[in-house]
Scaffold this active site. Structure first.
Site, PDB file in Angstrom:
ATOM      1  N   ASP A  30       0.865  -1.185   0.000  1.00  0.00           N
ATOM      2  CA  ASP A  30       0.000   0.000   0.000  1.00  0.00           C
ATOM      3  C   ASP A  30       0.900   1.234   0.000  1.00  0.00           C
ATOM      4  O   ASP A  30       1.869   1.278   0.764  1.00  0.00           O
ATOM      5  CB  ASP A  30      -0.882  -0.036   1.259  1.00  0.00           C
ATOM      6  CG  ASP A  30      -2.027   0.964   1.202  1.00  0.00           C
ATOM      7  OD1 ASP A  30      -1.790   2.128   0.825  1.00  0.00           O
ATOM      8  OD2 ASP A  30      -3.160   0.573   1.541  1.00  0.00           O
ATOM      9  N   ILE A  31       0.610   2.215  -0.852  1.00  0.00           N
ATOM     10  CA  ILE A  31       1.464   3.413  -0.907  1.00  0.00           C
ATOM     11  C   ILE A  31       1.188   4.361   0.260  1.00  0.00           C
ATOM     12  O   ILE A  31       1.922   5.317   0.479  1.00  0.00           O
ATOM     13  CB  ILE A  31       1.333   4.187  -2.246  1.00  0.00           C
ATOM     14  CG1 ILE A  31      -0.103   4.629  -2.492  1.00  0.00           C
ATOM     15  CG2 ILE A  31       1.834   3.342  -3.414  1.00  0.00           C
ATOM     16  CD1 ILE A  31      -0.223   5.672  -3.611  1.00  0.00           C
ATOM     17  N   HIS A  94     -10.151  -6.146  -2.015  1.00  0.00           N
ATOM     18  CA  HIS A  94      -8.775  -6.303  -1.542  1.00  0.00           C
ATOM     19  C   HIS A  94      -8.749  -6.509  -0.039  1.00  0.00           C
ATOM     20  O   HIS A  94      -9.593  -5.989   0.686  1.00  0.00           O
ATOM     21  CB  HIS A  94      -7.906  -5.109  -1.940  1.00  0.00           C
ATOM     22  CG  HIS A  94      -8.448  -3.756  -1.532  1.00  0.00           C
ATOM     23  ND1 HIS A  94      -9.489  -3.140  -2.206  1.00  0.00           N
ATOM     24  CD2 HIS A  94      -8.090  -2.910  -0.533  1.00  0.00           C
ATOM     25  CE1 HIS A  94      -9.729  -1.967  -1.636  1.00  0.00           C
ATOM     26  NE2 HIS A  94      -8.908  -1.810  -0.615  1.00  0.00           N
ATOM     27  N   HIS A  96      -6.448  -5.952   3.296  1.00  0.00           N
ATOM     28  CA  HIS A  96      -5.289  -5.277   3.882  1.00  0.00           C
ATOM     29  C   HIS A  96      -4.611  -6.233   4.858  1.00  0.00           C
ATOM     30  O   HIS A  96      -5.286  -6.817   5.718  1.00  0.00           O
ATOM     31  CB  HIS A  96      -5.713  -4.044   4.697  1.00  0.00           C
ATOM     32  CG  HIS A  96      -6.300  -2.935   3.889  1.00  0.00           C
ATOM     33  ND1 HIS A  96      -5.573  -1.838   3.490  1.00  0.00           N
ATOM     34  CD2 HIS A  96      -7.553  -2.751   3.403  1.00  0.00           C
ATOM     35  CE1 HIS A  96      -6.350  -1.025   2.804  1.00  0.00           C
ATOM     36  NE2 HIS A  96      -7.566  -1.560   2.730  1.00  0.00           N
TER      37      HIS A  96
END
Ligand SMILES: [Zn+2]
Length: 132
Positions: A30-31, A94, A96
């Protein structure tokens, strides 16, 4: 799906700090990580809402997440790898996975941008954690 960021990651049209790829899934950093090593696991197939996945795809996604979580644990050594699913940011289901060391650490308010160089450094570490 045409304008989906994650589908573009899957096709390689937009680069991401990928740590894992199988026939059906990819995992990438994750950015805006909550903690360094915060990863998103997705299926290559585009489905928006995680609970709309067919059973076999749903299982596949969680089994892939388990593999990735083990690699994170080995590579970075957190006490746990936290799991979260919300699904408002990008409309492609998605999971996390976030390395955590205490309760309540899995808080999206703690997310902050990380530069590509640092992301790539962490990705490299996590890639080495697979199959350990
Ligand atoms: Zn998509």
């Amino acid at each position: 799906m045409e304008n989906c960021l994650f589908c573009k990651f899957v096709k390689g049209e937009i680069p991401c700090a990928k740590v894992y790829e199988s026939d059906k899934a990819i995992a990438f950093l994750d950015i805006n990580p909550i903690n360094p090593g915060h990863i998103l696991v997705i299926l290559k197939k585009h489905v928006d809402y995680i609970f709309d996945l067919e059973d076999k795809d749903y299982k596949e996604l969680f089994l892939e997440a388990k593999k990735v979580a083990k690699a994170i644990k080995f590579a970075l050594g957190p006490k746990r790898v936290g799991v979260a699913v919300e699904g408002f940011g990008v409309p492609h289901a998605h999971i996390h996975l976030v390395p955590i060391n205490r309760g309540y650490e899995l808080n999206p308010n703690n997310a902050k941008p990380m530069d590509n160089k640092e992301l790539e450094k962490i990705a490299e570490k996590i890639r080495k954690g697979f199959g350990k």
